[in-house]
Design an enzyme around this catalytic site. Structure first.
Site, PDB file in Angstrom:
ATOM      1  N   HIS A 107      -9.454   0.799   4.717  1.00 42.38           N
ATOM      2  CA  HIS A 107      -8.184   0.924   5.448  1.00 42.38           C
ATOM      3  C   HIS A 107      -8.424   1.804   6.678  1.00 42.38           C
ATOM      4  CE1 HIS A 107      -4.099   2.184   6.406  1.00 42.38           C
ATOM      5  NE2 HIS A 107      -3.695   1.109   5.743  1.00 42.38           N
TER       6      HIS A 107
ATOM      7  N   GLU B 209      -5.624  -5.687  10.203  1.00 43.78           N
ATOM      8  CA  GLU B 209      -4.614  -4.680  10.483  1.00 43.78           C
ATOM      9  C   GLU B 209      -4.912  -4.014  11.818  1.00 43.78           C
ATOM     10  OE1 GLU B 209      -2.566  -3.316   6.669  1.00 43.78           O
ATOM     11  OE2 GLU B 209      -4.296  -2.017   6.937  1.00 43.78           O
TER      12      GLU B 209
ATOM     13  N   GLY C  14       2.088   1.703  10.800  1.00 48.08           N
ATOM     14  CA  GLY C  14       2.992   2.845  10.706  1.00 48.08           C
ATOM     15  C   GLY C  14       3.674   3.184  12.017  1.00 48.08           C
TER      16      GLY C  14
ATOM     17  N   LYS D  84       0.012   4.271  -0.138  1.00 45.56           N
ATOM     18  CA  LYS D  84      -0.642   5.438   0.480  1.00 45.56           C
ATOM     19  C   LYS D  84      -0.455   6.654  -0.445  1.00 45.56           C
ATOM     20  CE  LYS D  84       0.266   3.316   4.894  1.00 45.56           C
ATOM     21  NZ  LYS D  84       0.073   3.387   6.314  1.00 45.56           N
TER      22      LYS D  84
ATOM     23  N   SER E 295       3.206  -2.765  10.252  1.00 48.29           N
ATOM     24  CA  SER E 295       4.665  -2.761  10.446  1.00 48.29           C
ATOM     25  C   SER E 295       5.333  -4.067  10.024  1.00 48.29           C
ATOM     26  CB  SER E 295       5.007  -2.415  11.904  1.00 48.29           C
ATOM     27  OG  SER E 295       4.519  -1.124  12.218  1.00 48.29           O
TER      28      SER E 295
ATOM     29  N   GLU F  45      -6.848   4.168   7.912  1.00 46.22           N
ATOM     30  CA  GLU F  45      -6.676   5.613   7.681  1.00 46.22           C
ATOM     31  C   GLU F  45      -7.927   6.202   7.041  1.00 46.22           C
ATOM     32  OE1 GLU F  45      -2.950   5.388   5.588  1.00 46.22           O
ATOM     33  OE2 GLU F  45      -1.981   4.751   7.458  1.00 46.22           O
TER      34      GLU F  45
ATOM     35  N   ASN G 216       0.858  -1.186   0.000  1.00 46.43           N
ATOM     36  CA  ASN G 216       0.000   0.000   0.000  1.00 46.43           C
ATOM     37  C   ASN G 216       0.896   1.239   0.000  1.00 46.43           C
ATOM     38  OD1 ASN G 216      -1.829   2.026   0.499  1.00 46.43           O
ATOM     39  ND2 ASN G 216      -2.246   1.426   2.618  1.00 46.43           N
TER      40      ASN G 216
ATOM     41  N   GLY H 225       2.694  -1.365   4.321  1.00 40.18           N
ATOM     42  CA  GLY H 225       2.714   0.065   4.032  1.00 40.18           C
ATOM     43  C   GLY H 225       4.142   0.542   3.807  1.00 40.18           C
ATOM     44  N   GLY H 226       4.732   1.120   4.849  1.00 36.04           N
ATOM     45  CA  GLY H 226       6.049   1.759   4.738  1.00 36.04           C
ATOM     46  C   GLY H 226       7.114   0.923   4.038  1.00 36.04           C
TER      47      GLY H 226
HETATM   48  C1  PEP Z   1      -0.821  -0.222   5.892  1.00 34.05           C
HETATM   49  O1  PEP Z   1      -0.768   0.922   5.479  1.00 34.05           O
HETATM   50  O2  PEP Z   1      -1.742  -0.959   5.550  1.00 34.05           O
HETATM   51  C2  PEP Z   1       0.236  -0.674   6.788  1.00 34.05           C
HETATM   52  C3  PEP Z   1       0.146  -1.870   7.314  1.00 34.05           C
HETATM   53  O3  PEP Z   1       1.280   0.199   7.023  1.00 34.05           O
HETATM   54  P1  PEP Z   1       2.689  -0.161   7.728  1.00 34.05           P
HETATM   55  O4  PEP Z   1       3.190  -1.424   7.090  1.00 34.05           O
HETATM   56  O5  PEP Z   1       3.568   1.012   7.436  1.00 34.05           O
HETATM   57  O6  PEP Z   1       2.424  -0.349   9.178  1.00 34.05           O
END
Ligand code: PEP
Length: 255
Positions: free
Chosen positions: A97, A169, A175, A11, A215, A99, A9, A236-237
């Site tokens: 999601h 999640e 994040g 973002k 994460s 967010e 993702n 994500g990151g």
């Molecule tokens: C996400 O955005 O779905 C996510 C899991 O982010 P991160 O891996 O950065 O925690």
């Protein structure tokens, strides 16, 4: 047997040009390796979808949008429909999601509408669920998941569920650099699988892929995916750098 799925993702990161460079790098890494047996998806911003689809053509990399509106078209400034996403060549979409739930007002009801719109529009929904830290501390995790899944997947058939992807999640792990332990993820995924079996039947529950997100990094994917009901990851990151995303894909190939 469910094929592991690793989805990135992005973002609100990367222009179309940056996404194309990324896809070229990632497909180079995948082609040069002996990694197989893992489905790979990237979810760049809407503005990069077409470019990503073109750059990924002929590779194993699928492309997802990060959101959609449930109507096909209309006076909804700033929104994008399933048909519009489908026309870019993208074939999946992330829905609900955390967010979007916390910052942009997504609810289980709108997630449900979006899920049906995705299915009708020929897209595979990746439906996100997960508890906040307060909810976990109050021992409400499983009740929160039950409500999110029941309401977000209302009127979804077993046949449809078998093609849907669910992403567990925990909000406190997104994040933050603080991932759920494999045991915590395994417990939540086992619970989700049991509920899917109860509500959609054995066959659908065994086909539906449930990803862990929060994460995920190259150094923790192997232990997370070793849990029997963890079918992959929503990243994500660590998906923003093709090398680290590729390392996560490699880690998932062990499953
Ligand atoms: C996400 O955005 O779905 C996510 C899991 O982010 P991160 O891996 O950065 O925690």
């Amino acid at each position: 047997m469910r094929t592991p799925l690793i989805a990135g993702n992005f973002k609100m990161f990367k222009t179309a040009a940056e996404t194309v460079t990324y896809v070229k790098d990632l497909r180079g890494l995948i082609t040069a390796s002996k990694v197989f047996g893992v489905d790979v998806v990237i979810a760049p911003p809407f503005t990069s979808l077409s470019a990503a689809v073109d750059a990924a053509a002929g590779s194993v990399i699928g492309v997802a949008a990060q959101n959609l509106h449930w109507e096909r078209e209309g006076a909804f400034t700033g929104e994008v429909s399933a048909a519009m996403v489908h026309a870019t060549g993208a074939r999946l979409v992330i829905i609900g999601h955390s967010e979007r739930r916390t910052l942009f007002g997504d609810t289980n009801e709108t997630v449900n509408k979006k899920t049906h719109a995705a299915i009708t529009g020929g897209l595979v929904p990746i439906v996100c669920v997960g508890e906040t830290l307060d909810q976990r501390d109050r021992n409400e995790t499983m009740a929160v998941l039950d409500k999110q899944i029941k309401e977000s997947l209302d009127r979804v058939t077993g046949e449809q569920l078998s093609r849907i992807v669910i992403a567990y999640e925990p909000v406190w792990a997104i994040g933050t650099g603080r991932n759920a332990t494999p045991a915590q993820a395994g417990e939540a995924h086992f619970h989700i699988r049991q509920r899917l079996k109860q509500w959609f039947g054995l066959d659908a529950s065994e086909k539906c892929r449930v990803l862990y997100g929060g994460s995920v990094k190259p150094d923790n994917i192997a232990k997370l995916i070793a849990e029997p009901d963890v079918d992959g990851a929503l990243v994500g990151g660590a998906s923003l750098d093709p090398k680290s995303f590729f390392a996560i894909i490699t880690g998932a190939a062990a499953k």
